[in-house]
Design an enzyme around this catalytic site. Structure first.
Site, PDB file in Angstrom:
ATOM      1  N   LYS A 107       0.944  -1.083   0.007  1.00 39.53           N
ATOM      2  CA  LYS A 107      -0.156  -0.219  -0.084  1.00 39.53           C
ATOM      3  C   LYS A 107       1.182   0.794  -0.360  1.00 39.53           C
ATOM      4  CE  LYS A 107      -4.573  -1.727   1.706  1.00 39.53           C
ATOM      5  NZ  LYS A 107      -4.097  -3.401   2.174  1.00 39.53           N
TER       6      LYS A 107
HETATM    7  C1  LIG Z   1      -4.823  -4.327   2.123  1.00 42.85           C
HETATM    8  C2  LIG Z   1      -3.893  -5.554   1.346  1.00 42.85           C
HETATM    9  C3  LIG Z   1      -4.372  -6.586   0.574  1.00 42.85           C
HETATM   10  C4  LIG Z   1      -5.677  -6.056   0.106  1.00 42.85           C
HETATM   11  O1  LIG Z   1      -5.210  -5.784  -1.452  1.00 42.85           O
HETATM   12  P1  LIG Z   1      -6.910  -4.883  -2.130  1.00 42.85           P
HETATM   13  O2  LIG Z   1      -5.923  -4.203  -3.259  1.00 42.85           O
HETATM   14  O3  LIG Z   1      -7.551  -4.787  -1.044  1.00 42.85           O
HETATM   15  O4  LIG Z   1      -7.159  -6.587  -2.573  1.00 42.85           O
HETATM   16  C5  LIG Z   1      -3.500  -8.069   0.966  1.00 42.85           C
HETATM   17  N1  LIG Z   1      -2.399  -8.227   1.227  1.00 42.85           N
HETATM   18  C6  LIG Z   1      -2.007  -7.243   2.192  1.00 42.85           C
HETATM   19  C7  LIG Z   1      -0.759  -7.733   3.290  1.00 42.85           C
HETATM   20  C8  LIG Z   1      -2.628  -5.964   2.293  1.00 42.85           C
HETATM   21  O5  LIG Z   1      -2.305  -4.643   3.328  1.00 42.85           O
END
Ligand SMILES: *Cc1c(COP(=O)(O)O)cnc(C)c1O
Length: 434
Positions: A107
């Site tokens: 993210k």
């Molecule tokens: C947010 C997140 C996900 C999911 O990602 P999306 O874009 O919501 O599908 C998967 N793994 C981790 C570690 C995350 O922080």
């Protein structure tokens, strides 16, 4: 580039408007009016092109002239200024490690890009912008880090007390300055409910310019395409494109990968790996989309009962199920299987998976075992550093995970948060004073 709302009841928005609003007034997600093809040369010559330049060329059509070219180049350079290596784990499986950024999860890419764009857009505005966000763990840290010291922007993060990991909590509560952490005596759903209420409260919105930084924002979604191109840059068999498997919750990440593919990136097939929250795997079986309350799992960043970005995936395939099925599969993995996979991959292949990556690894392994073409190889996205979930990982592996420097620096810093009840009045008071 203009963006339309997938609910089709709101006016077209520019990139700037879509970034500031987050969601269209009709509550739809914004979607680009056209999907531009990248130059063929970007693909054929990709090994010789820097990550900054790849990112710039991929994102430029989506921004148009709304950010000056040199500014945009600076923004993408800062967005991708950490390594994103492709690491071979087994004979036919490689890991795209997305956890080398400041908060150790993928993210960071979207949050760094979005915060810098918003910083540009609020320059010279007379009202401060307040970014309000609820987090179950990873989003808060990435948003806090991305927006730290961005001028003209205050950030207020609501998180459920006692329900985020200690590393995650430190990432949200130790920065201070323009980052404010509210520790809510409730659940993630309570936090999200409070945030939703704030966005619709007339009195509050008269005083403050509130915006959200959640994953449906186009400025968080679109830059996630970058690392799919970086994966291909490092992919050895250019004549045989990879199967790509993405641990999925809200489906923003995989949706960005599919967008990259539709813009010209070679990918054989996409697999969305889910935990027990199996809304999309069920949809792929039955063509019935049935959201349900999220269930808690050990891969908690994927505990989503109504994945908001799935509508964007359907739009990318022009709502045509046969085309979708051709390119996209989805499977659900249990917590027990997740733990067994972490243990097995550690023991046999000496690779440490976090729970989210383990869901991705197993889903990919099964897909590759099931297809008739035994020469196919694949990549799973390792979306977080295992240390972020050490409370789950360490007992399974029977090993301690060494702390990376980014964690060592914050783990002993004092936590600064404001405790509050699940009370909209308390939130309102805080926001008006912040
Ligand atoms: C947010 C997140 C996900 C999911 O990602 P999306 O874009 O919501 O599908 C998967 N793994 C981790 C570690 C995350 O922080």
């Amino acid at each position: 580039m203009n963006y339309y709302s997938l609910n089709k009841q709101s006016p077209i928005a520019s990139f700037k408007e879509a970034t500031i609003l987050g969601q269209a007034p009709d509550k739809g997600l914004y979607f680009p009016e056209s999907i531009r093809q990248v130059d063929k040369e970007l693909i054929s010559n990709i090994e010789n092109i820097s990550n900054e330049e790849i990112a710039f060329r991929v994102i430029k059509p989506y921004i148009g002239n709304e950010i000056a070219e040199d500014e945009l180049y600076r923004i993408v350079s800062e967005t991708v200024n950490f390594p994103i290596p492709l690491v071979q784990v087994s004979e036919n499986i490689s890991s795209l490690e997305l956890f080398h950024g400041p908060t150790l999860a993928f993210k960071d890419v979207g949050a760094r890009f979005m915060s810098r764009c918003l910083g540009q857009f609020v320059k010279g505005a007379d009202k401060k912008v307040t970014v309000l966000v609820a987090t179950s763990g990873d989003t808060g840290g990435a948003v806090a880090n991305g927006f730290y010291n961005v001028e003209g922007v205050e950030v207020v993060i609501l998180y459920p007390s006692g329900k985020v990991s200690s590393v995650q909590e430190k990432q949200l509560t130790t920065l201070g300055n323009n980052i404010h952490a509210l520790e809510v005596n409730g659940t993630f759903d309570d936090c999200q409910q409070l945030v939703k209420q704030a966005f619709t409260d007339a009195a509050l919105n008269k005083e403050l310019f509130l915006t959200s930084a959640n994953s449906i924002n186009v400025a968080r979604w679109l830059p996630q395409q970058f690392y799919y191109f970086f994966a291909y840059k490092q992919w050895k068999q250019k004549d045989q494109p990879p199967v790509i498997c993405v641990p999925s919750g809200n489906f923003g990440n995989i949706c960005a990968g599919i967008l990259a593919h539709m813009s010209g990136l070679p990918v054989k097939h996409f697999v969305a790996a889910c935990n027990a929250n199996d809304i999309v795997p069920n949809f792929m079986q039955s063509q019935q989309y049935q959201p349900k309350p999220a269930v808690a799992t050990i891969s908690n960043a994927m505990d989503v009962g109504n994945p908001s970005n799935f509508v964007r995936i359907l739009e990318l395939f022009h709502q045509q199920f046969p085309q979708l099925k051709e390119k996209f599969s989805s499977v659900s993995i249990t917590d027990e299987e997740t733990k067994q996979t972490m243990k097995r991959v550690y023991d046999e292949l000496h690779y440490t998976l976090d729970p989210h990556g383990a869901v991705g690894y197993l889903a990919l392994e099964r897909y590759l075992a099931d297809v008739s073409d035994s020469s196919l190889k694949g990549i799973f996205l390792e979306t977080a550093h295992p240390v972020k979930f050490y409370d789950v990982v360490e007992p399974v592996l029977n090993q301690t995970i060494p702390l990376p420097d980014a964690v060592k620096e914050i783990i002993d810093l004092p936590k600064k948060s404001t405790l509050m009840n699940v009370s909209f009045e308390e939130l309102k008071d805080f926001l008006l004073k912040a």
